[in-house]
Write an enzyme that holds these catalytic residues in place. Sequence first.
Site, PDB file in Angstrom:
ATOM      1  N   ASP A  64       0.800  -1.226   0.000  1.00  0.00           N
ATOM      2  CA  ASP A  64       0.000   0.000   0.000  1.00  0.00           C
ATOM      3  C   ASP A  64       0.833   1.277   0.000  1.00  0.00           C
ATOM      4  O   ASP A  64       0.327   2.351   0.323  1.00  0.00           O
ATOM      5  CB  ASP A  64      -0.926   0.021   1.223  1.00  0.00           C
ATOM      6  CG  ASP A  64      -2.097  -0.940   1.076  1.00  0.00           C
ATOM      7  OD1 ASP A  64      -2.697  -0.970  -0.017  1.00  0.00           O
ATOM      8  OD2 ASP A  64      -2.398  -1.648   2.042  1.00  0.00           O
ATOM      9  N   ASP A 126      -7.073  -3.153  -5.886  1.00  0.00           N
ATOM     10  CA  ASP A 126      -6.615  -1.908  -5.261  1.00  0.00           C
ATOM     11  C   ASP A 126      -5.174  -1.573  -5.654  1.00  0.00           C
ATOM     12  O   ASP A 126      -4.781  -0.402  -5.714  1.00  0.00           O
ATOM     13  CB  ASP A 126      -6.674  -2.002  -3.734  1.00  0.00           C
ATOM     14  CG  ASP A 126      -7.889  -2.722  -3.186  1.00  0.00           C
ATOM     15  OD1 ASP A 126      -8.353  -3.681  -3.823  1.00  0.00           O
ATOM     16  OD2 ASP A 126      -8.351  -2.356  -2.094  1.00  0.00           O
TER      17      ASP A 126
END
Length: 349
Positions: A64, A126
């Site tokens: 991330d 994502d």
Amino acid sequence: MPRNIYKGQTDWNLVGVHDWTSGFWPGVLWYAYEESGDSEILADAQRFTEPLRGVLDVPVDNHDLGFMLYCSFGNGLRLTGDAEYQDFLLRAADSLATLYNPKVGTILSWPAMREKMNWPHNTIIDNLINLELLFWASKNGGSQDLYAMAVKHAETCMTALVRPDYSLYHVAVFDTIDGHFIKGVTHQGYSDDSMWARGQGWGIYGYTMCYRETNDERFLEMAMKLTDKFLERLPEGGIPYWDFDDPTIPNASKDASAAAVAASGMLELSTFMDNAGLKNKYKNAAIKMLEILSTDEYLSKDKEQSFLLHSTGHHPNGTEIDASIIYADYYFIEALTRLKKINSGSNLN
């Protein structure tokens, strides 16, 4: 860093810098500074960005880093030109690249899930957003290998995560011996075959960004197909339910964050259309969602500290259901900023 506000609360619940959402609050502040020129907001943006340096002080295994560091340091670099921000982002890109598996052709997501779920290698939709950090680094002093990794990741996901009807799986699971695709899973959606709203938004946003960075027409076509599917299935109220296939609809939870992500992506997508009809189609659809998000039903105003109400985080896990979530605010503000730039004829980036 702010993360969420549940019903009955007015103030943000806070998380540390290692939470995947930690970069969104600094990002909101950078956008607020960009629009206001306010020196106090600039000081706050810098103050909340600085602690995120600690993200790279822990062992690698963080897919991330784009969300966490490009939304914060990336916006800061764009607006200030701070050379230290650039150096830090180059380090971050090299760290993210360590998760790339050349046999599979994607960056590993959720390393801890390999044993728990028996997933040899998995990649979530994502992760497309995190590719922006790699693209940027490859053009600003980093290795050209980063560009090749990002392109290959996006290519692989087009065949693994995208279903024939242009809805998306959340997760693609791969074999690590020969890299073949094993199965698709919709981990945060209603079922493996359902259309999870925020995942569709990540796809729209991610493939639009990939086209911007590569001029590869395949990515532009994919962004259009994913957007058309999203718009085809939007409910009458104009804001998606958390999953388009939840059988409890119309009593299911909405997801303002999915609308904000999709709207921001669709606004950029509209700028790449040569056809006036398509340009207006995507721009006007995004504007319609932003207008709905700006009504009393979704805009918090003085109800609580967030901008937006009614987002959904991880519904199957029972967390952040009908809550205010920081990334909804970030992409809402980004979309409004993009719309203002489009209307004034300014460059989005």
